[in-house]
Design a protein around this motif. Structure first.
Motif, PDB file in Angstrom:
ATOM      1  N   MET B   1       0.845  -1.213   0.000  1.00 48.56           N
ATOM      2  CA  MET B   1       0.000   0.000   0.000  1.00 48.56           C
ATOM      3  C   MET B   1       0.871   1.251   0.000  1.00 48.56           C
ATOM      4  SD  MET B   1      -3.324  -0.483   0.179  1.00 48.56           S
ATOM      5  CE  MET B   1      -4.193  -2.032  -0.034  1.00 48.56           C
ATOM      6  N   PRO B   2       0.818   2.076  -1.014  1.00 52.67           N
ATOM      7  CA  PRO B   2       1.689   3.255  -1.039  1.00 52.67           C
ATOM      8  C   PRO B   2       1.392   4.225   0.098  1.00 52.67           C
ATOM      9  CG  PRO B   2       0.817   2.823  -3.211  1.00 52.67           C
ATOM     10  CD  PRO B   2       0.090   1.923  -2.264  1.00 52.67           C
ATOM     11  N   VAL B   3       0.126   4.427   0.456  1.00 52.45           N
ATOM     12  CA  VAL B   3      -0.161   5.425   1.476  1.00 52.45           C
ATOM     13  C   VAL B   3      -1.072   4.842   2.546  1.00 52.45           C
ATOM     14  CG1 VAL B   3      -1.101   7.700   1.970  1.00 52.45           C
ATOM     15  CG2 VAL B   3      -0.024   7.257  -0.238  1.00 52.45           C
ATOM     16  N   VAL B   4      -0.642   4.943   3.789  1.00 49.81           N
ATOM     17  CA  VAL B   4      -1.502   4.569   4.912  1.00 49.81           C
ATOM     18  C   VAL B   4      -1.480   5.704   5.923  1.00 49.81           C
ATOM     19  CG1 VAL B   4      -1.944   2.897   6.731  1.00 49.81           C
ATOM     20  CG2 VAL B   4      -0.913   2.135   4.587  1.00 49.81           C
ATOM     21  N   LEU B   5      -2.647   6.213   6.259  1.00 46.98           N
ATOM     22  CA  LEU B   5      -2.746   7.261   7.273  1.00 46.98           C
ATOM     23  C   LEU B   5      -3.452   6.654   8.479  1.00 46.98           C
ATOM     24  CD1 LEU B   5      -4.139  10.100   4.969  1.00 46.98           C
ATOM     25  CD2 LEU B   5      -1.755   9.540   5.422  1.00 46.98           C
ATOM     26  N   GLU B   6      -2.813   6.773   9.639  1.00 52.33           N
ATOM     27  CA  GLU B   6      -3.413   6.195  10.838  1.00 52.33           C
ATOM     28  C   GLU B   6      -3.555   7.229  11.934  1.00 52.33           C
ATOM     29  OE1 GLU B   6      -1.152   2.823  12.040  1.00 52.33           O
ATOM     30  OE2 GLU B   6      -2.070   1.514  10.542  1.00 52.33           O
ATOM     31  N   ASN B   7      -4.790   7.498  12.318  1.00 51.39           N
ATOM     32  CA  ASN B   7      -5.091   8.427  13.416  1.00 51.39           C
ATOM     33  C   ASN B   7      -4.291   9.719  13.313  1.00 51.39           C
ATOM     34  OD1 ASN B   7      -4.660   5.384  14.804  1.00 51.39           O
ATOM     35  ND2 ASN B   7      -6.690   6.318  14.953  1.00 51.39           N
ATOM     36  N   ILE B  26      -4.559   4.077   0.723  1.00 50.22           N
ATOM     37  CA  ILE B  26      -4.633   4.280  -0.723  1.00 50.22           C
ATOM     38  C   ILE B  26      -3.745   3.247  -1.398  1.00 50.22           C
ATOM     39  CG2 ILE B  26      -4.121   5.889  -2.597  1.00 50.22           C
ATOM     40  CD1 ILE B  26      -4.678   8.107  -0.383  1.00 50.22           C
ATOM     41  N   GLY B  27      -4.342   2.499  -2.305  1.00 49.19           N
ATOM     42  CA  GLY B  27      -3.622   1.399  -2.940  1.00 49.19           C
ATOM     43  C   GLY B  27      -2.784   1.860  -4.104  1.00 49.19           C
ATOM     44  N   GLY B  58      -0.347  10.675  15.403  1.00 48.88           N
ATOM     45  CA  GLY B  58      -0.663   9.618  14.464  1.00 48.88           C
ATOM     46  C   GLY B  58       0.542   9.200  13.638  1.00 48.88           C
ATOM     47  N   ALA B  59       0.286   8.278  12.732  1.00 48.31           N
ATOM     48  CA  ALA B  59       1.384   7.749  11.926  1.00 48.31           C
ATOM     49  C   ALA B  59       0.993   7.788  10.465  1.00 48.31           C
ATOM     50  CB  ALA B  59       1.665   6.308  12.343  1.00 48.31           C
ATOM     51  N   LEU B  60       2.012   7.910   9.618  1.00 44.56           N
ATOM     52  CA  LEU B  60       1.700   7.807   8.200  1.00 44.56           C
ATOM     53  C   LEU B  60       2.796   7.052   7.470  1.00 44.56           C
ATOM     54  CD1 LEU B  60       1.897  10.833   5.819  1.00 44.56           C
ATOM     55  CD2 LEU B  60       3.360  10.782   7.807  1.00 44.56           C
ATOM     56  N   GLU B  61       2.360   6.385   6.438  1.00 48.17           N
ATOM     57  CA  GLU B  61       3.283   5.586   5.652  1.00 48.17           C
ATOM     58  C   GLU B  61       3.165   6.084   4.220  1.00 48.17           C
ATOM     59  OE1 GLU B  61       3.118   1.050   4.489  1.00 48.17           O
ATOM     60  OE2 GLU B  61       2.981   1.305   6.673  1.00 48.17           O
ATOM     61  N   VAL B  62       4.294   6.583   3.698  1.00 45.37           N
ATOM     62  CA  VAL B  62       4.290   7.012   2.302  1.00 45.37           C
ATOM     63  C   VAL B  62       5.493   6.349   1.641  1.00 45.37           C
ATOM     64  CG1 VAL B  62       3.099   9.229   2.511  1.00 45.37           C
ATOM     65  CG2 VAL B  62       5.515   9.086   3.023  1.00 45.37           C
ATOM     66  N   PRO B  63       5.529   6.313   0.311  1.00 40.69           N
ATOM     67  CA  PRO B  63       6.687   5.703  -0.343  1.00 40.69           C
ATOM     68  C   PRO B  63       7.976   6.375   0.123  1.00 40.69           C
ATOM     69  CG  PRO B  63       4.981   6.187  -1.948  1.00 40.69           C
ATOM     70  CD  PRO B  63       4.536   6.789  -0.658  1.00 40.69           C
ATOM     71  N   ALA B 139       8.016  14.329 -14.234  1.00 43.01           N
ATOM     72  CA  ALA B 139       9.469  14.235 -14.357  1.00 43.01           C
ATOM     73  C   ALA B 139      10.100  13.773 -13.059  1.00 43.01           C
ATOM     74  CB  ALA B 139      10.056  15.580 -14.763  1.00 43.01           C
ATOM     75  N   GLN B 140       9.423  14.019 -11.960  1.00 41.44           N
ATOM     76  CA  GLN B 140       9.963  13.575 -10.670  1.00 41.44           C
ATOM     77  C   GLN B 140      10.009  12.052 -10.581  1.00 41.44           C
ATOM     78  OE1 GLN B 140       7.372  16.585  -8.227  1.00 41.44           O
ATOM     79  NE2 GLN B 140       8.973  15.736  -6.948  1.00 41.44           N
ATOM     80  N   ASP B 141       9.179  11.412 -11.443  1.00 46.88           N
ATOM     81  CA  ASP B 141       9.192   9.962 -11.515  1.00 46.88           C
ATOM     82  C   ASP B 141       8.956   9.300 -10.166  1.00 46.88           C
ATOM     83  OD1 ASP B 141       9.229   7.693 -13.021  1.00 46.88           O
ATOM     84  OD2 ASP B 141      11.382   7.336 -12.773  1.00 46.88           O
ATOM     85  N   ARG B 142       7.929   9.739  -9.482  1.00 47.83           N
ATOM     86  CA  ARG B 142       7.543   9.102  -8.225  1.00 47.83           C
ATOM     87  C   ARG B 142       6.248   8.350  -8.472  1.00 47.83           C
ATOM     88  NH1 ARG B 142      10.640  12.751  -5.160  1.00 47.83           N
ATOM     89  NH2 ARG B 142      12.611  12.194  -6.063  1.00 47.83           N
ATOM     90  N   GLN B 143       6.094   7.238  -7.755  1.00 51.63           N
ATOM     91  CA  GLN B 143       4.882   6.461  -7.918  1.00 51.63           C
ATOM     92  C   GLN B 143       3.662   7.269  -7.466  1.00 51.63           C
ATOM     93  OE1 GLN B 143       3.892   3.775  -9.336  1.00 51.63           O
ATOM     94  NE2 GLN B 143       1.848   3.902  -8.457  1.00 51.63           N
TER      95      GLN B 143
END
Ligand code: ADP
Ligand code: MG
Lengths: 327, 241
Positions: B1-7, B26-27, B58-63, B139-143
């Motif tokens: 999962m590229p993005v996880v937002l928690e609390n 967000i998948g 809270g916590a977040l997970e991004v690429p 051009a940044q070529d990020r997922q």
């Protein structure tokens, strides 16, 4: 997965379980129709064509730059009018001719000074000093300005002082400079530096201040390092403010130089336009005084027209900042 | 999962929290529309995902390589041409000089602006500027591509076209897109999923799926637009005095 409910769209108005149901079913169940957006083009080729049409409709046709004669003729006409008024005033004979000489008298004095070679010498000496002093000021002021703009505590500490220095007339430094350096070129340069450096620093700082904050965000998002940010983004973004600082710095150099030359005469200090002005006063010759004033003015105008105006115009034009100005 | 937002929570200084307990996942390859009234914290949430702001709880997970970002106003650099703007993104990413030019031209061609590479931003229309900005963010070529109301300032004709354009590019490039908007129609037009953010504090209060049928069936899309609008208004009404 989040704990949020995910109702399917086609169902009737969905609500959170712990909330009261939607009071009025304003969407389904009523006759109210909501306009919606759907795919509007039929494919990539269609899209390309539509966009290209829209692009050409919305871009201005390139306007051919022509020589605008009014830019040249109007200032010349204004000058001619002023000289005619001057001549008219003199021919009224309200003042003694040696106190208020006419345009012809001054022109004659120009001829004499030119023949003596002192006109060329004065212009050359002053111009050389003014330009040298200005360039050295730029080299000193630019790194200081960048440093102050980027490091908040330094700016808090020295900002007011530098703004204050800009207000202080640099003539005030002449007595001190004469005591320290005597009647040498060092005195003249010192006064020029004290005039030009603060205004260049201030120009650069305000140029950096006026950078839209978004530019830095873009830089961060694009992954710029601190150095890359300063060189690739901050410096070019601050260029218009920096340039107006330079312009003002030049004006201050030139004014300070004249002040220094008028006051500090003799010693190893050569003969500049300020010295010529002072000489006119000593000889009580108003035609020399007027000649010197006109030359000082002319040099100022020429440097503005030939150096700063083209650079500024090009810079602003490239950034699309000239539209609608009365230049 | 590229993005996880928690609390996830965010407050500025001592003020009331702007975001509170935001949860979302967000998948990869998903197109999510983040909808909410003005001032509800959409930009703040996006800035947190982009790493421009830090959350207060809270916590977040991004690429790990970060995200590409597209702003409401194109935020192109006026001293660079369209191509140079795109090239700058490549340069800051470490792409070699030789490769930059070809890559930039490819990207400009992708947004149908191959001809406009030498123009400066002020010579381009609003829609063209946004396309250059899109090319730059690609051009940044990020997922992950984050977009903050990128079409809000455009006229309706241009916006409709850019919706089609963005959908096409999303399909072509397989990016994960989080698209912030305050416009319900736009959210339904673009998102595979619409997340509704409440105001003061901002929280994901509901989400809807948008199917392929909604893209072509105006009636169906209109119905969903109505449902979401009603829910959004209910959220706004809560704040009436
Ligand atoms: N840097 C900041 N400092 C203080 N308050 C802020 C800051 N940025 C945003 N806010 C506040 O947070 C709220 C949400 O702002 P924003 O995320 O821009 O909303 P939106 O993008 O949904 O319109 C607003 O009330 C705004 O005043
Ligand atoms: Mg916003």
């Amino acid at each position: 997965m989040p704990s949020n409910p995910t109702p399917v769209a086609e169902e009737k108005p969905a609500v959170l379980p712990d909330e009261a149901p939607v009071s009025a079913g304003s969407a389904t169940g009523s006759t109210k129709i909501h306009a919606a957006l759907t795919r509007s083009s039929t494919g990539s080729a269609d899209l390309r064509e539509l966009e290209s049409g829209l692009d050409s409709l919305q871009s201005d046709a390139i306007r051919k730059a022509r020589v605008d004669w009014s830019r040249i003729l109007l200032p010349v006409a204004a000058l001619v009018v002023l000289i005619i008024i001057w001549q008219f005033y003199v021919s009224l004979g309200l003042k003694r001719r040696d106190q208020v000489p006419g345009p012809m008298d001054v022109l004659e004095q120009f001829g004499t000074l030119w023949a003596e070679g002192s006109l060329q010498e004065a212009v050359w000496t002053s111009l050389q000093r003014g330009i040298m002093g200005f360039l050295i000021s730029v080299v000193i002021a630019t790194p200081i300005g960048l440093l102050l703009a980027q490091v908040a505590p330094l700016r808090r500490a020295f900002g007011p002082l530098i703004s204050g220095l800009q207000v202080l007339p640099s003539v005030a430094w002449v007595p001190a400079a004469i005591i320290w350096f005597g009647l040498t070129d060092a005195t003249v340069y010192f006064v020029v530096f004290m005039g030009a450096i603060p205004s260049i620093i201030n120009g650069l700082i305000s140029g950096v201040d006026q950078i839209p904050p978004q530019y830095r965000s873009v830089g961060t998002v694009l992954g710029a390092s601190r150095f890359q940010m300063a060189v690739q983004i901050i410096l070019p973004a601050a260029l218009p403010g920096y340039l107006s600082g330079l312009k003002q710095g030049w004006a201050f150099s030139w004014r300070s130089l004249m002040a220094a030359e008028i006051i500090a005469v003799g010693g190893t200090i050569g003969f500049g336009l300020g010295s010529m002005l002072n000489q006119g006063r000593d000889l009580a010759d108003m035609t020399i005084v007027m000649s010197a004033i006109l030359l000082i003015l002319a040099v100022g105008i020429l440097i503005e027209l030939l150096v700063f105006a083209p650079i500024e115009k090009r810079l602003l034009q490239r950034r699309g900042l000239l539209a609608g100005s009365t230049r | 999962m590229p993005v996880v937002l928690e609390n996830l929570g965010k407050r500025f200084g001592e003020g009331a929290p702007v975001l509170d307990d935001v949860n979302a996942t967000i998948g990869k390859g998903e197109f999510v529309a983040l909808l909410g009234a003005s001032g509800c914290g959409k930009s703040t949430l996006l800035n947190i995902m982009a790493g421009l702001e830090v959350p207060t709880s809270g916590a977040l997970e991004v690429p790990s390589d970060g995200a590409a970002f597209m702003f409401q106003d194109a935020a192109l650099f006026p001293w660079l041409t369209a191509r140079e703007n795109v090239e700058l993104a490549l340069k800051l990413r470490g792409v070699g000089k030789a490769e930059r030019r070809t890559k930039a031209d490819e990207l400009l061609d992708l947004v149908h602006l191959a001809e406009a590479g030498d123009k400066r931003p002020h010579e381009l229309s609003g829609g063209m500027r946004q396309r250059v900005a899109l090319a730059r963010s690609l051009a940044q070529d990020r997922q992950l591509l984050l977009m903050d109301e990128p079409f809000a300032a455009l006229d309706a004709i241009t916006r409709d076209l850019l919706h089609d354009e963005l959908e096409r590019i999303w399909k072509e490039t397989g990016r994960t897109i989080v698209f912030v908007t305050h416009n319900v129609r736009e959210a339904v037009r673009l998102g595979q999923r619409v997340l509704l953010l409440s105001s003061r504090p901002g929280r994901v209060v509901q989400e809807w799926n948008v199917t392929e049928e909604h893209r072509t069936d105006a009636g169906l899309a209109g119905q969903l637009t109505g449902v979401i609008t009603a829910r959004l208004r209910e959220e706004i009404r809560r704040h009436a005095k």
